[in-house]
Scaffold this motif. Sequence first.
Motif, PDB file in Angstrom:
ATOM      1  N   PRO A 123       0.784  -1.240   0.000  1.00 22.42           N
ATOM      2  CA  PRO A 123       0.000   0.000   0.000  1.00 22.42           C
ATOM      3  C   PRO A 123       0.808   1.278   0.000  1.00 22.42           C
ATOM      4  O   PRO A 123       0.297   2.332  -0.401  1.00 22.42           O
ATOM      5  N   ASN A 124       2.059   1.215   0.433  1.00 15.49           N
ATOM      6  CA  ASN A 124       2.845   2.443   0.540  1.00 15.49           C
ATOM      7  C   ASN A 124       3.866   2.603  -0.578  1.00 15.49           C
ATOM      8  O   ASN A 124       4.700   3.512  -0.530  1.00 15.49           O
ATOM      9  N   ALA A 125       3.784   1.745  -1.589  1.00 18.89           N
ATOM     10  CA  ALA A 125       4.721   1.826  -2.708  1.00 18.89           C
ATOM     11  C   ALA A 125       4.295   2.904  -3.694  1.00 18.89           C
ATOM     12  O   ALA A 125       3.104   3.197  -3.841  1.00 18.89           O
ATOM     13  N   ARG A 126       5.259   3.490  -4.371  1.00 17.05           N
ATOM     14  CA  ARG A 126       4.974   4.439  -5.447  1.00 17.05           C
ATOM     15  C   ARG A 126       4.769   3.696  -6.758  1.00 17.05           C
ATOM     16  O   ARG A 126       3.969   4.108  -7.600  1.00 17.05           O
ATOM     17  N   ARG A 127       5.500   2.615  -6.950  1.00 13.94           N
ATOM     18  CA  ARG A 127       5.343   1.811  -8.151  1.00 13.94           C
ATOM     19  C   ARG A 127       5.739   0.390  -7.847  1.00 13.94           C
ATOM     20  O   ARG A 127       6.679   0.120  -7.106  1.00 13.94           O
ATOM     21  N   VAL A 128       5.010  -0.585  -8.425  1.00  9.88           N
ATOM     22  CA  VAL A 128       5.333  -1.999  -8.305  1.00  9.88           C
ATOM     23  C   VAL A 128       5.296  -2.613  -9.692  1.00  9.88           C
ATOM     24  O   VAL A 128       4.360  -2.368 -10.464  1.00  9.88           O
ATOM     25  N   SER A 129       6.312  -3.400 -10.018  1.00  9.92           N
ATOM     26  CA  SER A 129       6.373  -4.093 -11.305  1.00  9.92           C
ATOM     27  C   SER A 129       6.573  -5.584 -11.080  1.00  9.92           C
ATOM     28  O   SER A 129       7.171  -6.017 -10.083  1.00  9.92           O
ATOM     29  N   VAL A 130       6.077  -6.370 -12.038  1.00  9.24           N
ATOM     30  CA  VAL A 130       6.401  -7.794 -12.091  1.00  9.24           C
ATOM     31  C   VAL A 130       7.672  -7.937 -12.918  1.00  9.24           C
ATOM     32  O   VAL A 130       7.782  -7.358 -14.017  1.00  9.24           O
ATOM     33  N   VAL A 131       8.628  -8.691 -12.395  1.00  5.94           N
ATOM     34  CA  VAL A 131       9.854  -8.963 -13.151  1.00  5.94           C
ATOM     35  C   VAL A 131      10.090 -10.466 -13.163  1.00  5.94           C
ATOM     36  O   VAL A 131       9.624 -11.191 -12.290  1.00  5.94           O
ATOM     37  N   GLY A 132      10.808 -10.918 -14.183  1.00  7.56           N
ATOM     38  CA  GLY A 132      11.097 -12.344 -14.286  1.00  7.56           C
ATOM     39  C   GLY A 132      11.909 -12.631 -15.523  1.00  7.56           C
ATOM     40  O   GLY A 132      12.316 -11.715 -16.267  1.00  7.56           O
ATOM     41  N   ASP A 133      12.150 -13.905 -15.773  1.00 10.02           N
ATOM     42  CA  ASP A 133      12.881 -14.300 -16.975  1.00 10.02           C
ATOM     43  C   ASP A 133      12.158 -13.824 -18.232  1.00 10.02           C
ATOM     44  O   ASP A 133      12.790 -13.533 -19.256  1.00 10.02           O
ATOM     45  N   PHE A 134      10.824 -13.756 -18.158  1.00  8.95           N
ATOM     46  CA  PHE A 134      10.010 -13.406 -19.324  1.00  8.95           C
ATOM     47  C   PHE A 134      10.156 -11.944 -19.734  1.00  8.95           C
ATOM     48  O   PHE A 134       9.666 -11.555 -20.788  1.00  8.95           O
ATOM     49  N   CYS A 135      10.822 -11.116 -18.910  1.00  2.39           N
ATOM     50  CA  CYS A 135      11.061  -9.720 -19.292  1.00  2.39           C
ATOM     51  C   CYS A 135      12.488  -9.315 -18.983  1.00  2.39           C
ATOM     52  O   CYS A 135      12.771  -8.121 -18.803  1.00  2.39           O
ATOM     53  N   ALA A 136      13.379 -10.303 -18.909  1.00  6.95           N
ATOM     54  CA  ALA A 136      14.789 -10.058 -18.621  1.00  6.95           C
ATOM     55  C   ALA A 136      14.971  -9.308 -17.306  1.00  6.95           C
ATOM     56  O   ALA A 136      15.934  -8.563 -17.136  1.00  6.95           O
ATOM     57  N   TRP A 137      14.026  -9.502 -16.369  1.00  2.00           N
ATOM     58  CA  TRP A 137      14.075  -8.885 -15.038  1.00  2.00           C
ATOM     59  C   TRP A 137      14.134  -7.360 -15.111  1.00  2.00           C
ATOM     60  O   TRP A 137      14.741  -6.710 -14.266  1.00  2.00           O
ATOM     61  N   ASP A 138      13.482  -6.828 -16.111  1.00  2.00           N
ATOM     62  CA  ASP A 138      13.452  -5.376 -16.349  1.00  2.00           C
ATOM     63  C   ASP A 138      12.176  -4.806 -15.739  1.00  2.00           C
ATOM     64  O   ASP A 138      11.067  -5.082 -16.207  1.00  2.00           O
ATOM     65  N   GLY A 139      12.312  -4.021 -14.688  1.00  2.00           N
ATOM     66  CA  GLY A 139      11.169  -3.473 -13.977  1.00  2.00           C
ATOM     67  C   GLY A 139      10.355  -2.477 -14.770  1.00  2.00           C
ATOM     68  O   GLY A 139       9.254  -2.106 -14.350  1.00  2.00           O
ATOM     69  N   ARG A 140      10.852  -2.032 -15.919  1.00  2.00           N
ATOM     70  CA  ARG A 140      10.080  -1.082 -16.738  1.00  2.00           C
ATOM     71  C   ARG A 140       9.005  -1.782 -17.542  1.00  2.00           C
ATOM     72  O   ARG A 140       8.032  -1.138 -17.973  1.00  2.00           O
ATOM     73  N   ARG A 141       9.146  -3.083 -17.773  1.00  2.00           N
ATOM     74  CA  ARG A 141       8.274  -3.773 -18.717  1.00  2.00           C
ATOM     75  C   ARG A 141       6.850  -3.955 -18.215  1.00  2.00           C
ATOM     76  O   ARG A 141       5.891  -3.778 -18.972  1.00  2.00           O
ATOM     77  N   TYR A 142       6.695  -4.347 -16.950  1.00  2.00           N
ATOM     78  CA  TYR A 142       5.372  -4.736 -16.473  1.00  2.00           C
ATOM     79  C   TYR A 142       5.004  -4.024 -15.162  1.00  2.00           C
ATOM     80  O   TYR A 142       4.797  -4.662 -14.124  1.00  2.00           O
TER      81      TYR A 142
END
Length: 735
Positions: free
Chosen positions: A149-168
């Motif tokens: 609840p207190n985050a400014r942004r949350v992303s899903v990262v994984g092998d499917f996006c090369a662990w790039d937090g900008r993707r999802y």
Amino acid sequence: MRYERTDLMTGTVQEGLQALVDGRHGDPFSILGRHQYGELIVVRALLPGALTVEVIEAETGKVLAELEPIHEGGLFAGLTGSMAPYRFRIHWPDAVQEMEDPYSFGMLLGDLDLHLIGQGTHYDLGRTLGAIPVEQDGVQGVRFAVWAPNARRVSVVGDFCAWDGRRYPMRLRPQAGIWELFIPRLTHGERYKFEIIDAHGNLLPQKADPVARASEAAPSTASIIASSKPFRWSDEEWMRAKRADRSGEAAISVYEVHLGSWIRVPEEDNRSLDWVELSQRLVPYVKELGFTHIEMLPIMEHPFGGSWGYQPLGLFAPTGRYGTPEDFAYFIDRCHAAGIGVILDWVPAHFPTDVWGLANFDGTALYEHADPREGFHKDWNTLIYNLGRNEVKGFLIASALEWLEHYHVDALRVDAVASMLYRDYSRDAGEWIPNKYGGRENLESVEFFKHLNSIVHERCPHAFTVAEESTAWPGVTKPPEEGGLGFDFKWNMGWMHDTLHYIEDDPIYRKYHHGGMTFGMVYAYSERFMLPISHDEVVHGKGSLFGKMPGDHWQKMANLRAYFGFMWGHPGKKLLFMGCELGQETEWNHDGSIVWDLLDQPDHAGVQRLIGDLNKLYVQEPALQFSDLHPEGFEWAVSDDAENCVYGMLRSAQDRSSAMLIASNMTPVPREGYRMGVPFEGRWEVVLNTDAGIYGGGNLGQSEAWTEPHPAHGRASSILLTLPPLATVFLRWRA
């Protein structure tokens, strides 16, 4: 208003483009996906590293638009004249990928889900939060959801996006502090984490999913998307029978095991057995020895093997050390097929401080207390769950139900209950905060336990709960409606400490500590007790159970057999840690294995056989079960013969149709012609003698005894016994 092409693609959202590309935008759905402006429609996609992106109609495959790069950070946009469902065709440097747009899907979780999560009463979190393979709008993929609840942004990262937090980057549902995102075409088996930027703009270490149902085996730390395919159970009859009988009257004899060190395979780098191998070797072994239950030290995912599982971070995930969640379900199913119940150790008291875990999860003390006087265990260097927060209580209760409902586990043994009940537990003055009444009781924990046990008993009528509680807190096993905590059983730590202290004494001194073996009966029925000889008694320099016994090798073995006989004869359910059943001479080593070679020695094999026979006798004899919970089924035959170190316990069935006399001689001196008063006249048959030759004893004793009209110990009739040295004898009477 007249829109220009460049305005639609960049201008109206220009102020957020850089934040989006930098991975710091808190509302990606306001920019990405399809947006309509009057009669014009624009589609935007953030795909760093992509060469070109086409929008194609989902049904026909027709190209609707080719998106143009509008930012060097990988942002593409274009106009399309269609509102039909669509997908992207993405040209990467080494591949072409087609997938639906994650930002074309609407809200995922319902308002009721969000409300229940906020109230702490959503008990199916394992199928709501985390990573759930689902079909959304006719598209297969994975729905991700996480509480931050207190985050400014949350992303899903994984092998499917090369662990790039900008993707999802995910969408925030502010009413519950839940972030959600559906990623099309993902499936189970993929690794993932959450990347979080806190309220101050700081990028946190990537976090494992608190509600992951599968995880990488340590030392790796990623969560794994678990399959949602139901396991094909074959234990319907077992579950039906357990739901029908919740009295706890039957025999419960528990084999406590640390799976990783039960048997290792030295030929294969000393590895542990996996779930399938354990079902083939551990289950038949436990069945052969007559135990009714297997209790496993925590198998929830944990980062440090040296914690034995007592510092878990994956409260919904069976550890990857022994195989997949499906393999774990198979193991439970095989236990039930063999007539063996399964108890899991479960830890709602605290969790480790690993930065990729629950600690400071969204940049704040979310799962833990912020004040270290409430939130830090200095004994274990762990963080304490904030049970005053609804979402945390709901998280823990949902974890308990995950094991009981989805994995058909038969019981939870709740660890470190005493540490949760007292605010000053292991704290000096000034290191703790009193409750609102100024007391030391942790009122939030009290309410949590009442709520937990009420929900478990309501939703899981097949299951029971056990408290590891080492103090005199009243009513641990009383129902909440009667002011109790609601557990079904409590470990009798006092009995364990008193009897071990006695049995460790040289027999010459035991007469001075005679009450150590009898004191437990003073309070035996104040709670529903389980007698534990657990892993804690054979580790950290305490030596093995065999090693605690005084005297030479023969006396140690005889002492051990006599003690086991006394334990099985004493009211209370039984628990024994692995290795004790064969008289292991060294203390437990979690990096090693039980010393199975000891079974080549007849006296050690005899101890193992004794445990099997004690269990079988316990299961077969109503007289040994009824008085576990009912004081009218127990009386002392002899409790005050300190000089001879003799004890006699009388236990009877509910209808008094049978009785059992358990007589123990705790000295190395045989007691010939020992007269003991008994309440029932007739034949008393010796059904077990721990000094029998088959157990490695001296084979002294008798096969039966008949009552005589000679008063003894306050009774009109008595029997004459030959009590072997350092031995316990069981005699059965039947009407």
